[in-house]
Motif scaffolding. Structure first.
Motif, short mmCIF file in Angstrom:
data_model
loop_
_atom_site.label_atom_id
_atom_site.label_comp_id
_atom_site.label_asym_id
_atom_site.label_seq_id
_atom_site.Cartn_x
_atom_site.Cartn_y
_atom_site.Cartn_z
N ILE A 74 0.78 -1.20 -0.01
CA ILE A 74 0.07 0.04 -0.10
C ILE A 74 1.05 1.21 0.04
O ILE A 74 0.61 2.41 -0.61
CB ILE A 74 -1.02 -0.17 1.23
CG1 ILE A 74 -2.17 1.08 0.98
CG2 ILE A 74 -0.29 0.16 2.55
CD1 ILE A 74 -3.41 0.86 2.00
N ILE A 75 2.22 1.02 0.50
CA ILE A 75 3.00 2.33 0.60
C ILE A 75 4.47 1.58 -0.12
O ILE A 75 5.01 0.62 0.60
CB ILE A 75 3.18 2.94 1.90
CG1 ILE A 75 1.96 3.52 2.57
CG2 ILE A 75 4.37 3.70 2.10
CD1 ILE A 75 2.17 3.84 3.94
N GLN A 76 4.87 2.50 -0.99
CA GLN A 76 6.36 1.99 -1.52
C GLN A 76 7.12 3.29 -1.44
O GLN A 76 6.50 4.34 -2.14
CB GLN A 76 6.17 1.58 -2.73
CG GLN A 76 5.79 0.01 -2.84
CD GLN A 76 5.50 -0.50 -4.28
OE1 GLN A 76 4.54 -0.17 -5.05
NE2 GLN A 76 6.42 -0.96 -5.00
N ALA A 77 8.10 3.52 -0.80
CA ALA A 77 9.21 4.39 -0.99
C ALA A 77 10.51 3.67 -1.71
O ALA A 77 11.02 2.75 -1.59
CB ALA A 77 9.61 4.91 0.20
N GLU A 78 10.64 4.38 -2.77
CA GLU A 78 12.08 3.81 -3.66
C GLU A 78 12.92 4.94 -3.95
O GLU A 78 12.81 5.95 -4.42
CB GLU A 78 11.14 3.67 -5.11
CG GLU A 78 10.51 2.37 -4.89
CD GLU A 78 10.00 2.18 -6.49
OE1 GLU A 78 10.74 2.58 -7.44
OE2 GLU A 78 9.07 1.13 -6.47
N ASN A 79 14.04 4.62 -3.08
CA ASN A 79 15.18 5.51 -3.14
C ASN A 79 15.00 7.00 -3.00
O ASN A 79 15.53 7.59 -4.06
CB ASN A 79 16.01 5.27 -4.54
CG ASN A 79 17.32 5.21 -4.42
OD1 ASN A 79 18.00 5.40 -3.12
ND2 ASN A 79 17.98 5.16 -5.59
N LEU A 80 14.34 7.35 -2.09
CA LEU A 80 13.90 8.70 -1.87
C LEU A 80 15.03 9.59 -1.36
O LEU A 80 15.77 9.14 -0.50
CB LEU A 80 12.62 8.80 -0.67
CG LEU A 80 11.15 8.64 -1.40
CD1 LEU A 80 10.21 8.51 0.08
CD2 LEU A 80 10.87 9.22 -2.33
N ILE B 244 1.81 5.17 -3.79
CA ILE B 244 0.49 4.75 -2.79
C ILE B 244 -0.64 4.07 -3.41
O ILE B 244 -1.13 4.62 -4.33
CB ILE B 244 0.08 6.03 -2.13
CG1 ILE B 244 1.00 6.85 -1.43
CG2 ILE B 244 -1.16 5.88 -1.23
CD1 ILE B 244 1.63 6.28 -0.12
N ASP B 245 -0.81 2.48 -2.85
CA ASP B 245 -1.76 2.04 -3.46
C ASP B 245 -1.81 1.90 -4.98
O ASP B 245 -2.85 1.98 -5.77
CB ASP B 245 -3.28 2.55 -2.89
CG ASP B 245 -4.43 1.46 -2.76
OD1 ASP B 245 -3.88 0.28 -2.64
OD2 ASP B 245 -5.39 1.80 -2.44
N GLY B 246 -0.45 1.80 -5.52
CA GLY B 246 -0.25 1.52 -6.97
C GLY B 246 -0.36 2.86 -7.48
O GLY B 246 0.16 2.83 -9.03
N ALA B 247 -0.36 4.04 -7.11
CA ALA B 247 -0.53 5.31 -7.86
C ALA B 247 1.03 6.11 -7.48
O ALA B 247 1.34 6.12 -6.31
CB ALA B 247 -1.66 6.23 -7.49
N ASP B 248 1.77 6.38 -8.61
CA ASP B 248 3.06 6.84 -8.58
C ASP B 248 2.63 8.40 -8.26
O ASP B 248 2.26 8.98 -9.36
CB ASP B 248 3.97 6.79 -9.54
CG ASP B 248 5.28 7.54 -9.48
OD1 ASP B 248 5.47 8.22 -8.70
OD2 ASP B 248 6.11 6.98 -10.48
N MET C 155 -5.91 11.96 -4.08
CA MET C 155 -5.84 10.92 -3.22
C MET C 155 -5.60 10.96 -1.95
O MET C 155 -5.86 9.92 -1.19
CB MET C 155 -4.14 10.70 -4.19
CG MET C 155 -3.67 9.57 -3.59
SD MET C 155 -3.65 8.31 -4.67
CE MET C 155 -2.87 6.94 -4.08
N ARG C 156 -4.93 12.07 -1.49
CA ARG C 156 -4.48 12.48 -0.30
C ARG C 156 -5.89 12.37 0.69
O ARG C 156 -6.10 11.77 2.02
CB ARG C 156 -3.81 13.59 0.20
CG ARG C 156 -3.12 13.89 1.44
CD ARG C 156 -2.13 14.94 1.15
NE ARG C 156 -2.68 16.32 0.68
CZ ARG C 156 -2.38 17.12 0.34
NH1 ARG C 156 -1.14 16.83 -0.59
NH2 ARG C 156 -2.90 18.26 -0.04
N LYS C 157 -6.74 13.01 0.23
CA LYS C 157 -8.04 13.36 1.11
C LYS C 157 -8.81 12.07 1.18
O LYS C 157 -9.40 11.68 1.92
CB LYS C 157 -8.90 14.08 0.35
CG LYS C 157 -8.51 15.78 0.48
CD LYS C 157 -9.74 16.48 -0.42
CE LYS C 157 -9.31 17.78 -0.74
NZ LYS C 157 -10.15 18.25 -1.77
#
Ligand SMILES: Nc1ncnc2c1ncn2[C@@H]1O[C@H](COP(=O)(O)OP(=O)(O)O)[C@@H](O)[C@H]1O
Ligand SMILES: [Mg+2]
Length: 244
Positions: free
Chosen positions: A4-10, A67-71, A83-85
């Motif tokens: 549901i949450i992915q952080a990639e090399n932030l 987030i949930d598949g959306a970049d 999306m945030r709301k």
């Protein structure tokens, strides 16, 4: 199901005049649906910066937040806001309540902000308020509430729409032990009972132990627990909290 949450090399670099402050230096991790993850690290380690990036409140210097598949980077500002709301409930260390509104209206405002149709789910609002022990305070304004009660109102606001993700940045930072326990128990209950994914940031090792999994940060990076002296110290001196 993808995480549901992915952080990639932030990475995140702040510019202060001509000085560059590297707040995040390549953070990668993911959180599965239904997990309760704590992120712990000393002050200045980049936790709040990470929180803002994951919540879509600021943009990364490089790397991706999915987030949930959306970049996030592929969404317009309007789409990201939407999306945030819809998906994320935020809890901050400062309660950020509106002083002129009652507790009830401060909670219900999340519903209006999210643009939900129809009236707020009063039954759920009442249920959350009573789980947090503020059901008899709903007509009070923030100035008539203790700090702990204000944070519980802020938490109810984050939960009332049943967002799939709850992001909390130092939610117990300003609270005494009793109120901290209430807030942490509610986060755990939201996770276990309502199936919400919780990502909680804290500098307090005891609070971090409410999570199923703990990620340690230091100097803008993820480090093993052994590299966190505060953690090791607390592990030696404090017995583990009740383990769920
Ligand atoms: N808006 C900002 N402008 C410049 N530097 C910042 C800003 N926000 C945070 N920093 C710096 O970035 C680093 C990480 O800060 P932060 O993410 O707030 O850490 P934490 O939440 O773990 O205390 C610190 O060195 C901090 O001083
Ligand atoms: Mg912080």
């Amino acid at each position: 199901m993808p995480p549901i949450i992915q952080a990639e090399n932030l990475t995140k670099v702040y510019h202060v005049g001509k000085v560059e402050v590297p707040a995040l230096q390549g953070i990668s991790f993911s959180v599965e649906h239904g997990e309760f993850v704590s992120i712990v690290g000393p002050s200045g380690s980049g936790k709040s910066t990470l929180f803002y990036l994951l919540g879509g409140l600021t943009r990364a210097t490089s790397g991706r937040v999915v987030i949930d598949g959306a970049d996030f980077a592929k969404l317009s500002d309007a789409e990201r806001t939407e999306m945030r709301k819809q998906k994320i409930g935020f809890v901050f260390q400062k309660f950020n309540l509106l002083p002129t509104l009652t507790a009830r209206d401060n909670i219900a405002i999340a519903h209006d902000i999210a643009g939900k149709k129809g009236p707020v789910d009063e039954a759920h609002l009442k249920k959350v308020a009573s789980m947090l022990g503020i059901e008899d305070r709903l007509d009070h304004r923030p100035s008539e509430l203790s700090g702990g009660q204000q944070q519980r109102v802020a938490l109810a606001r984050a939960l009332v729409n049943r967002p799939s993700i709850i992001l909390a940045d130092e939610p117990t930072g300003n609270l005494d032990t009793k109120n901290s326990d209430l807030v942490l128990s509610m986060l755990r209950q939201s996770n276990k009972e309502f199936g919400q994914t919780v990502l909680m940031i804290t500098h307090n090792p005891e609070a971090a132990r409410y999570g199923d999994r703990i990620i340690h940060m230091r100097d803008g990076q993820i480090v093993p627990a052994e590299a966190d002296p505060q953690w090791l110290h607390s592990a030696q001196t404090a017995p583990l909290q009740d383990s769920k």
